[in-house]
Design a protein around this motif. Structure first.
Motif, PDB file in Angstrom:
ATOM      1  N   SER A  22     -16.262  -9.094  10.006  1.00 35.92           N
ATOM      2  CA  SER A  22     -15.307  -7.115   9.753  1.00 35.92           C
ATOM      3  C   SER A  22     -15.269  -6.526   8.710  1.00 35.92           C
ATOM      4  CB  SER A  22     -13.633  -7.624  10.782  1.00 35.92           C
ATOM      5  OG  SER A  22     -12.926  -5.643  10.814  1.00 35.92           O
ATOM      6  N   PRO A  23     -16.009  -5.680   7.684  1.00 31.02           N
ATOM      7  CA  PRO A  23     -15.917  -5.618   6.504  1.00 31.02           C
ATOM      8  C   PRO A  23     -14.276  -4.558   6.606  1.00 31.02           C
ATOM      9  CG  PRO A  23     -17.006  -3.836   7.721  1.00 31.02           C
ATOM     10  CD  PRO A  23     -16.693  -4.759   8.784  1.00 31.02           C
ATOM     11  N   ARG A  24     -14.120  -4.802   5.064  1.00 26.97           N
ATOM     12  CA  ARG A  24     -12.457  -4.672   5.183  1.00 26.97           C
ATOM     13  C   ARG A  24     -12.486  -4.731   3.266  1.00 26.97           C
ATOM     14  NH1 ARG A  24      -9.305  -7.023   8.805  1.00 26.97           N
ATOM     15  NH2 ARG A  24      -9.806  -6.967  10.784  1.00 26.97           N
ATOM     16  N   VAL A  25     -12.377  -2.989   3.738  1.00 26.12           N
ATOM     17  CA  VAL A  25     -11.723  -2.277   2.199  1.00 26.12           C
ATOM     18  C   VAL A  25     -10.392  -2.769   1.601  1.00 26.12           C
ATOM     19  CG1 VAL A  25     -13.919  -0.957   1.435  1.00 26.12           C
ATOM     20  CG2 VAL A  25     -11.081  -0.427   2.533  1.00 26.12           C
ATOM     21  N   ALA A  26     -10.123  -3.339   0.789  1.00 30.25           N
ATOM     22  CA  ALA A  26      -8.306  -3.161   0.143  1.00 30.25           C
ATOM     23  C   ALA A  26      -7.881  -2.110   0.180  1.00 30.25           C
ATOM     24  CB  ALA A  26      -8.640  -3.498  -1.200  1.00 30.25           C
ATOM     25  N   PRO A  27      -6.794  -1.920   1.004  1.00 27.05           N
ATOM     26  CA  PRO A  27      -5.710  -0.563   1.426  1.00 27.05           C
ATOM     27  C   PRO A  27      -4.781  -0.312  -0.317  1.00 27.05           C
ATOM     28  CG  PRO A  27      -4.844  -2.828   1.812  1.00 27.05           C
ATOM     29  CD  PRO A  27      -6.125  -3.106   1.409  1.00 27.05           C
ATOM     30  N   ILE A  28      -4.813   1.269  -0.667  1.00 31.60           N
ATOM     31  CA  ILE A  28      -3.414   1.582  -1.143  1.00 31.60           C
ATOM     32  C   ILE A  28      -2.497   0.936  -1.030  1.00 31.60           C
ATOM     33  CG2 ILE A  28      -2.653   3.252   0.454  1.00 31.60           C
ATOM     34  CD1 ILE A  28      -2.548   5.118  -2.083  1.00 31.60           C
ATOM     35  N   MET A  29      -1.513   0.710  -2.221  1.00 31.13           N
ATOM     36  CA  MET A  29      -0.406  -0.173  -2.491  1.00 31.13           C
ATOM     37  C   MET A  29       1.068   0.552  -2.246  1.00 31.13           C
ATOM     38  SD  MET A  29      -0.983  -3.655  -2.407  1.00 31.13           S
ATOM     39  CE  MET A  29      -0.342  -4.824  -3.804  1.00 31.13           C
ATOM     40  N   LEU A  30       0.798   1.879  -1.839  1.00 30.28           N
ATOM     41  CA  LEU A  30       2.277   2.676  -2.253  1.00 30.28           C
ATOM     42  C   LEU A  30       2.931   2.421  -0.979  1.00 30.28           C
ATOM     43  CD1 LEU A  30       0.333   6.300  -2.535  1.00 30.28           C
ATOM     44  CD2 LEU A  30       1.135   4.368  -4.143  1.00 30.28           C
ATOM     45  N   GLY A  31       4.258   2.787  -1.646  1.00 31.08           N
ATOM     46  CA  GLY A  31       5.887   2.751  -1.132  1.00 31.08           C
ATOM     47  C   GLY A  31       5.747   1.729   0.329  1.00 31.08           C
ATOM     48  N   LEU A  32       5.486   0.205   0.290  1.00 31.45           N
ATOM     49  CA  LEU A  32       5.369  -1.211   1.286  1.00 31.45           C
ATOM     50  C   LEU A  32       7.008  -1.142   1.331  1.00 31.45           C
ATOM     51  CD1 LEU A  32       2.314  -3.662   0.064  1.00 31.45           C
ATOM     52  CD2 LEU A  32       2.521  -1.032   1.373  1.00 31.45           C
ATOM     53  N   GLN A  70       6.261  -3.881  -3.594  1.00 30.59           N
ATOM     54  CA  GLN A  70       7.796  -2.920  -2.541  1.00 30.59           C
ATOM     55  C   GLN A  70       7.883  -2.019  -4.000  1.00 30.59           C
ATOM     56  OE1 GLN A  70      10.006  -6.686  -2.336  1.00 30.59           O
ATOM     57  NE2 GLN A  70      10.051  -6.596  -0.279  1.00 30.59           N
ATOM     58  N   ASN A  71       8.350  -1.987  -4.741  1.00 29.10           N
ATOM     59  CA  ASN A  71       8.270  -1.254  -5.497  1.00 29.10           C
ATOM     60  C   ASN A  71       7.207  -0.334  -6.499  1.00 29.10           C
ATOM     61  OD1 ASN A  71      12.070  -1.255  -5.706  1.00 29.10           O
ATOM     62  ND2 ASN A  71      10.975  -3.032  -5.115  1.00 29.10           N
ATOM     63  N   LEU A  72       6.386  -0.029  -6.128  1.00 27.34           N
ATOM     64  CA  LEU A  72       4.704   0.985  -6.338  1.00 27.34           C
ATOM     65  C   LEU A  72       5.585   1.782  -5.664  1.00 27.34           C
ATOM     66  CD1 LEU A  72       2.368  -1.495  -6.439  1.00 27.34           C
ATOM     67  CD2 LEU A  72       3.288  -0.142  -8.264  1.00 27.34           C
ATOM     68  N   ALA A  73       5.476   2.991  -6.809  1.00 22.10           N
ATOM     69  CA  ALA A  73       6.798   4.463  -6.338  1.00 22.10           C
ATOM     70  C   ALA A  73       5.064   5.189  -5.383  1.00 22.10           C
ATOM     71  CB  ALA A  73       6.546   5.502  -7.353  1.00 22.10           C
ATOM     72  N   VAL A  74       5.827   5.963  -4.456  1.00 20.05           N
ATOM     73  CA  VAL A  74       4.794   7.148  -3.548  1.00 20.05           C
ATOM     74  C   VAL A  74       5.125   8.669  -4.916  1.00 20.05           C
ATOM     75  CG1 VAL A  74       4.471   8.829  -1.664  1.00 20.05           C
ATOM     76  CG2 VAL A  74       5.113   6.216  -1.878  1.00 20.05           C
ATOM     77  N   PRO A  75       3.304   8.880  -5.371  1.00 17.48           N
ATOM     78  CA  PRO A  75       3.548  10.256  -5.757  1.00 17.48           C
ATOM     79  C   PRO A  75       4.846  11.644  -5.377  1.00 17.48           C
ATOM     80  CG  PRO A  75       1.684   9.298  -5.096  1.00 17.48           C
ATOM     81  CD  PRO A  75       3.075   8.560  -4.763  1.00 17.48           C
ATOM     82  N   ALA A  76       4.935  12.002  -6.069  1.00 20.80           N
ATOM     83  CA  ALA A  76       5.568  13.830  -5.250  1.00 20.80           C
ATOM     84  C   ALA A  76       4.433  14.116  -5.131  1.00 20.80           C
ATOM     85  CB  ALA A  76       6.242  14.517  -5.889  1.00 20.80           C
ATOM     86  N   ARG A  77       5.090  15.118  -3.732  1.00 17.87           N
ATOM     87  CA  ARG A  77       3.612  15.948  -3.265  1.00 17.87           C
ATOM     88  C   ARG A  77       2.944  17.245  -4.017  1.00 17.87           C
ATOM     89  NH1 ARG A  77       3.955  17.654   1.608  1.00 17.87           N
ATOM     90  NH2 ARG A  77       2.097  19.101   1.418  1.00 17.87           N
ATOM     91  N   ARG A  78       1.919  17.118  -4.360  1.00 20.09           N
ATOM     92  CA  ARG A  78       1.764  18.566  -4.825  1.00 20.09           C
ATOM     93  C   ARG A  78       1.361  20.030  -3.798  1.00 20.09           C
ATOM     94  NH1 ARG A  78       0.507  14.491  -4.035  1.00 20.09           N
ATOM     95  NH2 ARG A  78      -1.617  14.438  -4.106  1.00 20.09           N
ATOM     96  N   LYS A  79       1.884  21.139  -4.372  1.00 19.95           N
ATOM     97  CA  LYS A  79       2.227  22.217  -3.844  1.00 19.95           C
ATOM     98  C   LYS A  79       2.089  22.347  -2.431  1.00 19.95           C
ATOM     99  CE  LYS A  79      -2.340  23.379  -6.669  1.00 19.95           C
ATOM    100  NZ  LYS A  79      -3.651  23.211  -6.755  1.00 19.95           N
ATOM    101  N   ALA A  80       3.437  21.563  -2.138  1.00 14.47           N
ATOM    102  CA  ALA A  80       3.532  21.456  -0.852  1.00 14.47           C
ATOM    103  C   ALA A  80       4.565  22.993  -0.177  1.00 14.47           C
ATOM    104  CB  ALA A  80       4.926  20.492  -0.305  1.00 14.47           C
ATOM    105  N   SER A  81       4.875  23.762  -0.706  1.00 10.07           N
ATOM    106  CA  SER A  81       4.887  24.985  -0.498  1.00 10.07           C
ATOM    107  C   SER A  81       3.744  26.583  -0.586  1.00 10.07           C
ATOM    108  CB  SER A  81       6.229  26.079  -0.950  1.00 10.07           C
ATOM    109  OG  SER A  81       6.374  25.801  -2.661  1.00 10.07           O
TER     110      SER A  81
END
Length: 513
Positions: free
Chosen positions: A242-252, A368-379
């Motif tokens: 089963s191939p696996r790539v390292a996942p993103i670390m955000l917001g854990l 645990q404390n890596l921040a999630v970046p703010a949305r861009r152009k949400a509106s």
């Protein structure tokens, strides 16, 4: 000749049996799987229900939608370090621990014995020398192609239960599956000096054209995996790759703070409502205390906590022992005697493991404390149009937009936060196209945990590529959607039938996350 089919027959009814047991426990309101949130007053429960309810108005952004990581959302300028910022609401006195954890996350480990005794213990067989080597800039890994290295992608090795004793171990949640008897849990393509690496992953692609309803043709890459240069004999006949790539670390830490009742509320393994979506919860053993807990981390939800996910990576990827995974020889098996004869990096004066609790705890805290970046152009109108298409296409059936974390979270920074991960954190059958044939606990060979989507639009900015899915086969968001099958087949067909402008709007919305 009958041995392999027998193992598969043993595994299948167990997954069905345990899935039903998990759902029954949740409905009964057991301590392990609470059916309702005990952390909220009636007033707060009503507020949470109101703010997380599905929306019907796509004319404007929702309140706080741009702050997709709650109060911890990073509003720093978007750069290649966009995934590496500290949670904005982390107390000042705790930020030193974050930076210490960051240093350990990036630390290059060396083989034992070494004059740098606080840094030895690597391997002896391993896939990477540091956490950062796989999670490059705390982001997404990539397949080894176009001159790229293979460090951030590896092959998981596993076989199903073969005996009644192994079946009982699965049923009691004492095992998720069983390693190859010679090569262990994953193929280690690196080794310390004097020891042969286990082998290397071989990968090739077939291009498969897919014609959309308006005549546009998209080419998908169908991967094929094998192994070469095996140094210790053949793999077991029943071992799956089963191939696996390292996942993103955000917001854990935020994911960890979602109340289990909110995740279980979407579980419907028997598809009782007939909507074709059968999200399944899974229970796993906490490595520290051995208690049962809801799995929510990893490609197949095989870990309940960030600490367990970290300890597993230390052991399997780098070959370091911790208090949660006491394996000083990493993934070496009993048949790899040369590996087991080598020295380990355990130093009694530093602790009882190669990566003692201060190391494990600090790396866990950092993760645990890596921040999630703010949305861009949400509106922006095009983003709002894409959001509406996302809802109407049925994507939210699995990619649940938002949660409010528990009030009684262990860290105040994670408590009672409105977050937008776009995941239900449940297992789903994704069809034959994405199947790896490898059971992991309750997850069968066609099932994967719904990955969070926050940060997905910044993958190229941070990691220099746009490879997606568990093995990076998709080169962009359109290809990733077109690989969806199984429970997501209807959503995929709906996407394929959309006018080009609507498809592009949906992609634009995803790129804003």
């Amino acid at each position: 000749m009958n041995r392999i089919p027998a193992r598969r027959v043993l595994a299948l009814p167990l997954a069905v049996l345990l899935s039903s047991a998990v759902l029954a426990a949740a409905e009964a309101g057991s301590d392990d799987l609470p059916a309702t949130r005990s952390d909220l007053s009636a007033r707060d429960a009503a507020r949470v229900a109101d703010v997380t309810a599905p929306i019907a108005d796509f004319s404007k952004a929702e309140a706080y939608e741009a702050m997709q990581g709650g109060g911890g959302t990073s509003i720093d300028p978007v750069t290649a370090d966009a995934f590496s910022h500290v949670s904005a609401n982390l107390a000042v006195e705790k930020q030193q621990d974050f930076h210490l954890g960051n240093a350990l996350f990036r630390k290059l480990w060396v083989s034992a014995p070494s004059s740098t005794q606080a840094s030895d213990g690597l391997g002896p067989l391993y896939n990477a020398r540091s956490c950062f080597s796989c999670h490059i800039r705390d982001g997404r890994g990539h397949p080894p192609e176009g001159g790229r290295d293979a460090i951030s992608m590896f092959l998981r090795l596993a076989r199903p239960a073969a005996t009644p004793a192994e079946l009982a171990a699965l049923q009691n949640h004492e095992a998720l599956n069983f390693p190859d008897p010679v090569y262990g849990r994953q193929l280690q393509d690196l080794a310390v000096p004097g020891l042969a690496a286990e082998g290397r992953m071989v990968m090739r692609y077939d291009e498969v054209p897919v014609t959309l309803a308006d005549g546009e043709v998209v080419s998908l890459r169908r991967p094929h995996y094998s192994v070469a240069d095996l140094a210790y004999g053949p793999l077991d006949a029943a071992t799956t790759l089963s191939p696996r790539v390292a996942p993103i670390m955000l917001g854990l830490g935020l994911i960890e703070a979602i109340h289990p009742a909110d995740i279980l509320a979407a579980a419907d393994p028997d598809d009782r409502d007939g909507d074709g979506i059968s999200g399944k919860a899974t229970m796993v053993r906490d490595r520290s205390g051995g208690s049962l807990a809801l799995g929510r981390f990893g490609w197949k939800a095989q870990n309940a906590t960030v600490r367990d996910q970290t300890a597993a990576a230390f052991a399997d990827d780098i070959g370091l022992s911790t208090s949660a995974e006491n394996r000083p020889h990493g993934d070496c098996t009993e048949q790899q005697t040369a590996c087991l004869s080598l020295e380990t990096g355990e130093q009694e004066r530093l602790g009882s493991a190669e990566a003692p609790d201060p190391v494990l705890d600090l790396v866990t805290f950092y993760s645990q404390n890596l921040a999630v970046p703010a949305r861009r152009k949400a509106s922006f109108p095009e983003v709002l149009k894409g959001k509406q298409v996302f809802y109407q296409t049925g994507c939210t059936a699995c990619h649940t937009p938002k949660f409010v974390t528990r009030r009684d979270a262990s860290d105040k920074a994670f408590a009672f936060q409105l977050i937008w991960p776009y995941s239900d954190f449940l297992l789903h059958d994704m069809g034959d196209g994405l199947a790896d044939g490898q059971p992991v606990g309750l997850a069968d060979g066609r099932e994967w945990r719904t990955p969070p989507l926050w940060g997905i639009g910044l993958t190229k900015t941070v990691n220099g590529h746009s490879f997606l899915l568990h093995d990076g086969r998709a080169r962009n968001l359109t290809e990733a959607i077109l690989w969806h099958g199984g429970e997501a087949e209807t959503a995929r067909k709906t996407f394929s039938g959309l006018p080009k402008d609507d498809r592009q709007a949906l992609i634009t919305f995803l790129e804003s996350l």
